[in-house]
Design a protein around this motif. Structure first.
Motif, PDB file in Angstrom:
ATOM      1  N   LYS A   1       0.634  -1.456  -0.474  1.00 20.67           N
ATOM      2  CA  LYS A   1       0.495   0.669   0.122  1.00 20.67           C
ATOM      3  C   LYS A   1       0.459   1.690  -0.043  1.00 20.67           C
ATOM      4  O   LYS A   1       2.231   1.368   0.890  1.00 20.67           O
ATOM      5  N   LEU A   2       0.581   1.499  -1.259  1.00 23.83           N
ATOM      6  CA  LEU A   2       1.868   3.350  -1.157  1.00 23.83           C
ATOM      7  C   LEU A   2       0.197   4.643  -0.672  1.00 23.83           C
ATOM      8  O   LEU A   2      -0.328   4.448  -0.329  1.00 23.83           O
ATOM      9  N   SER A   3       1.340   5.282  -0.326  1.00 27.23           N
ATOM     10  CA  SER A   3       0.795   5.984   0.232  1.00 27.23           C
ATOM     11  C   SER A   3       1.600   8.029  -0.571  1.00 27.23           C
ATOM     12  O   SER A   3       2.542   8.447  -0.513  1.00 27.23           O
ATOM     13  N   CYS A   4       0.808   9.153  -0.408  1.00 23.45           N
ATOM     14  CA  CYS A   4       0.895  10.397  -1.129  1.00 23.45           C
ATOM     15  C   CYS A   4       0.637  11.806  -0.244  1.00 23.45           C
ATOM     16  O   CYS A   4      -0.810  11.302  -0.418  1.00 23.45           O
ATOM     17  N   ALA A   5       1.004  12.064   0.596  1.00 19.36           N
ATOM     18  CA  ALA A   5       0.790  12.895   1.368  1.00 19.36           C
ATOM     19  C   ALA A   5       1.147  14.163   0.960  1.00 19.36           C
ATOM     20  O   ALA A   5       2.159  14.562   0.419  1.00 19.36           O
ATOM     21  N   VAL A   6      -0.147  15.142   0.253  1.00 15.07           N
ATOM     22  CA  VAL A   6      -0.153  16.676  -0.193  1.00 15.07           C
ATOM     23  C   VAL A   6       0.149  17.429   0.634  1.00 15.07           C
ATOM     24  O   VAL A   6      -0.878  17.532   1.502  1.00 15.07           O
ATOM     25  N   SER A   7       0.857  18.697   0.680  1.00 15.84           N
ATOM     26  CA  SER A   7       0.903  19.583   1.291  1.00 15.84           C
ATOM     27  C   SER A   7       0.784  21.074   0.929  1.00 15.84           C
ATOM     28  O   SER A   7       1.970  21.298  -0.300  1.00 15.84           O
ATOM     29  N   GLY A   8       0.974  22.639   0.954  1.00 18.96           N
ATOM     30  CA  GLY A   8       1.048  23.655   0.468  1.00 18.96           C
ATOM     31  C   GLY A   8       0.235  23.890  -0.459  1.00 18.96           C
ATOM     32  O   GLY A   8       0.513  25.137  -1.303  1.00 18.96           O
ATOM     33  N   ARG A   9      -0.797  23.267  -0.608  1.00 19.35           N
ATOM     34  CA  ARG A   9      -1.935  23.806  -1.702  1.00 19.35           C
ATOM     35  C   ARG A   9      -3.132  22.929  -1.044  1.00 19.35           C
ATOM     36  O   ARG A   9      -3.429  21.944  -0.991  1.00 19.35           O
ATOM     37  N   THR A  10      -4.587  23.253  -1.034  1.00 23.45           N
ATOM     38  CA  THR A  10      -5.552  23.054  -1.240  1.00 23.45           C
ATOM     39  C   THR A  10      -6.380  21.810  -2.554  1.00 23.45           C
ATOM     40  O   THR A  10      -5.633  22.561  -3.551  1.00 23.45           O
ATOM     41  N   LEU A  11      -6.816  21.197  -2.193  1.00 24.25           N
ATOM     42  CA  LEU A  11      -6.829  19.968  -3.588  1.00 24.25           C
ATOM     43  C   LEU A  11      -8.532  20.375  -4.164  1.00 24.25           C
ATOM     44  O   LEU A  11      -8.633  19.551  -4.940  1.00 24.25           O
ATOM     45  N   ARG A  12      -8.736  20.829  -3.672  1.00 28.38           N
ATOM     46  CA  ARG A  12     -10.109  21.376  -4.290  1.00 28.38           C
ATOM     47  C   ARG A  12      -9.759  21.676  -5.938  1.00 28.38           C
ATOM     48  O   ARG A  12      -9.138  22.600  -6.466  1.00 28.38           O
ATOM     49  N   SER A  13     -10.596  20.433  -6.914  1.00 32.30           N
ATOM     50  CA  SER A  13     -10.754  21.329  -8.295  1.00 32.30           C
ATOM     51  C   SER A  13      -9.585  20.596  -8.782  1.00 32.30           C
ATOM     52  O   SER A  13      -9.347  20.732  -9.369  1.00 32.30           O
ATOM     53  N   SER A  14      -8.921  19.452  -7.899  1.00 29.58           N
ATOM     54  CA  SER A  14      -7.912  19.230  -8.821  1.00 29.58           C
ATOM     55  C   SER A  14      -7.869  17.503  -8.582  1.00 29.58           C
ATOM     56  O   SER A  14      -8.900  16.844  -7.906  1.00 29.58           O
ATOM     57  N   VAL A  15      -7.004  16.899  -9.685  1.00 32.76           N
ATOM     58  CA  VAL A  15      -6.915  16.266 -10.200  1.00 32.76           C
ATOM     59  C   VAL A  15      -5.568  15.517  -9.441  1.00 32.76           C
ATOM     60  O   VAL A  15      -4.607  15.902  -9.451  1.00 32.76           O
ATOM     61  N   LEU A  16      -5.691  14.286  -8.955  1.00 32.52           N
ATOM     62  CA  LEU A  16      -4.173  13.643  -8.002  1.00 32.52           C
ATOM     63  C   LEU A  16      -4.581  12.024  -8.979  1.00 32.52           C
ATOM     64  O   LEU A  16      -4.874  11.601  -9.170  1.00 32.52           O
ATOM     65  N   GLY A  17      -3.289  11.662  -9.270  1.00 38.55           N
ATOM     66  CA  GLY A  17      -3.393  10.829 -10.101  1.00 38.55           C
ATOM     67  C   GLY A  17      -1.254   9.483  -9.501  1.00 38.55           C
ATOM     68  O   GLY A  17      -0.323  10.267  -9.146  1.00 38.55           O
ATOM     69  N   TRP A  18      -1.540   9.000  -9.694  1.00 37.44           N
ATOM     70  CA  TRP A  18      -0.256   7.750  -9.425  1.00 37.44           C
ATOM     71  C   TRP A  18       0.198   7.414 -11.235  1.00 37.44           C
ATOM     72  O   TRP A  18      -1.287   6.771 -11.617  1.00 37.44           O
ATOM     73  N   PHE A  19       1.193   7.670 -10.874  1.00 36.03           N
ATOM     74  CA  PHE A  19       2.294   6.949 -12.476  1.00 36.03           C
ATOM     75  C   PHE A  19       3.197   5.760 -11.937  1.00 36.03           C
ATOM     76  O   PHE A  19       3.176   5.890 -11.119  1.00 36.03           O
ATOM     77  N   ARG A  20       3.732   5.337 -13.089  1.00 36.17           N
ATOM     78  CA  ARG A  20       4.625   4.247 -12.578  1.00 36.17           C
ATOM     79  C   ARG A  20       5.934   4.817 -13.630  1.00 36.17           C
ATOM     80  O   ARG A  20       6.046   4.778 -14.962  1.00 36.17           O
ATOM     81  N   GLN A  21       6.760   3.804 -13.243  1.00 30.85           N
ATOM     82  CA  GLN A  21       8.096   4.398 -14.400  1.00 30.85           C
ATOM     83  C   GLN A  21       9.022   3.606 -14.649  1.00 30.85           C
ATOM     84  O   GLN A  21       9.968   3.499 -13.099  1.00 30.85           O
ATOM     85  N   ARG A  22       9.748   2.495 -15.113  1.00 32.89           N
ATOM     86  CA  ARG A  22      10.748   1.981 -15.269  1.00 32.89           C
ATOM     87  C   ARG A  22      12.224   2.429 -16.005  1.00 32.89           C
ATOM     88  O   ARG A  22      11.658   3.122 -16.800  1.00 32.89           O
ATOM     89  N   PRO A  23      12.505   1.905 -15.456  1.00 29.96           N
ATOM     90  CA  PRO A  23      14.462   2.134 -15.946  1.00 29.96           C
ATOM     91  C   PRO A  23      14.164   2.509 -17.720  1.00 29.96           C
ATOM     92  O   PRO A  23      14.173   1.286 -18.216  1.00 29.96           O
ATOM     93  N   GLY A  24      14.210   3.622 -18.227  1.00 28.35           N
ATOM     94  CA  GLY A  24      13.922   3.707 -20.071  1.00 28.35           C
ATOM     95  C   GLY A  24      12.741   3.690 -20.667  1.00 28.35           C
ATOM     96  O   GLY A  24      12.596   3.719 -21.946  1.00 28.35           O
ATOM     97  N   GLU A  25      12.012   3.658 -19.922  1.00 29.27           N
ATOM     98  CA  GLU A  25      10.594   4.325 -20.703  1.00 29.27           C
ATOM     99  C   GLU A  25       9.800   5.460 -19.735  1.00 29.27           C
ATOM    100  O   GLU A  25      10.365   5.488 -18.928  1.00 29.27           O
TER     101      GLU A  25
END
Length: 127
Positions: free
Chosen positions: A19-43
């Motif tokens: 289970k991964l977590s992502c904590a956001v600070s410094g900005r309200t999240l209203r009207s925002s989109v939060l996304g998860w991406f992944r990246q492999r080496p060279g891709e």
């Protein structure tokens, strides 16, 4: 200053869970989109999941649908990614992104929709 901080990565055997977590600070999240991406080496960075903060629906990439679940804690400005039935091909750095523009939610699966990124957390699936 907007900051995104991912955690929860690690080494897991095929078929396992994380289970991964992502904590956001410094900005309200209203009207925002939060996304998860992944990246492999060279891709290129690959879309995994996203949620529009003002909505109820969560979107998933085809390769993870049915295995990964994105959720959020509104009070803590935090999103989570539950990874189940992990496969070796899921090995990657997982990054959290925040799209702050009014139209970010319209193209949530595109890297260009996101204005801020975390540093990423490594997920390694290996026996």
């Amino acid at each position: 200053q907007v900051q995104l901080s991912e955690s929860g990565g690690g080494l897991v055997q095929p078929g396992g869970s994380l289970k991964l977590s992502c904590a956001v600070s410094g900005r309200t999240l209203r009207s925002s989109v939060l996304g998860w991406f992944r990246q492999r080496p060279g891709e290129e960075r690959e879309f995994v999941a996203a949620v529009k903060w003002g909505g109820d629906r969560t979107y998933y990439g085809a390769s993870v649908k049915g295995r990964f679940t994105m959720s959020r804690d509104n009070a803590k400005n935090t999103v989570f990614l539950q990874l189940n039935s992990l496969e070796r091909e899921d090995t990657a750095v997982y990054l959290c992104g925040l799209g702050a523009r009014s139209d970010s939610g319209a193209y949530y699966s595109a890297i260009e929709a996101y204005d801020y990124w975390g540093q990423g957390t490594q997920v390694t699936v290996s026996s």
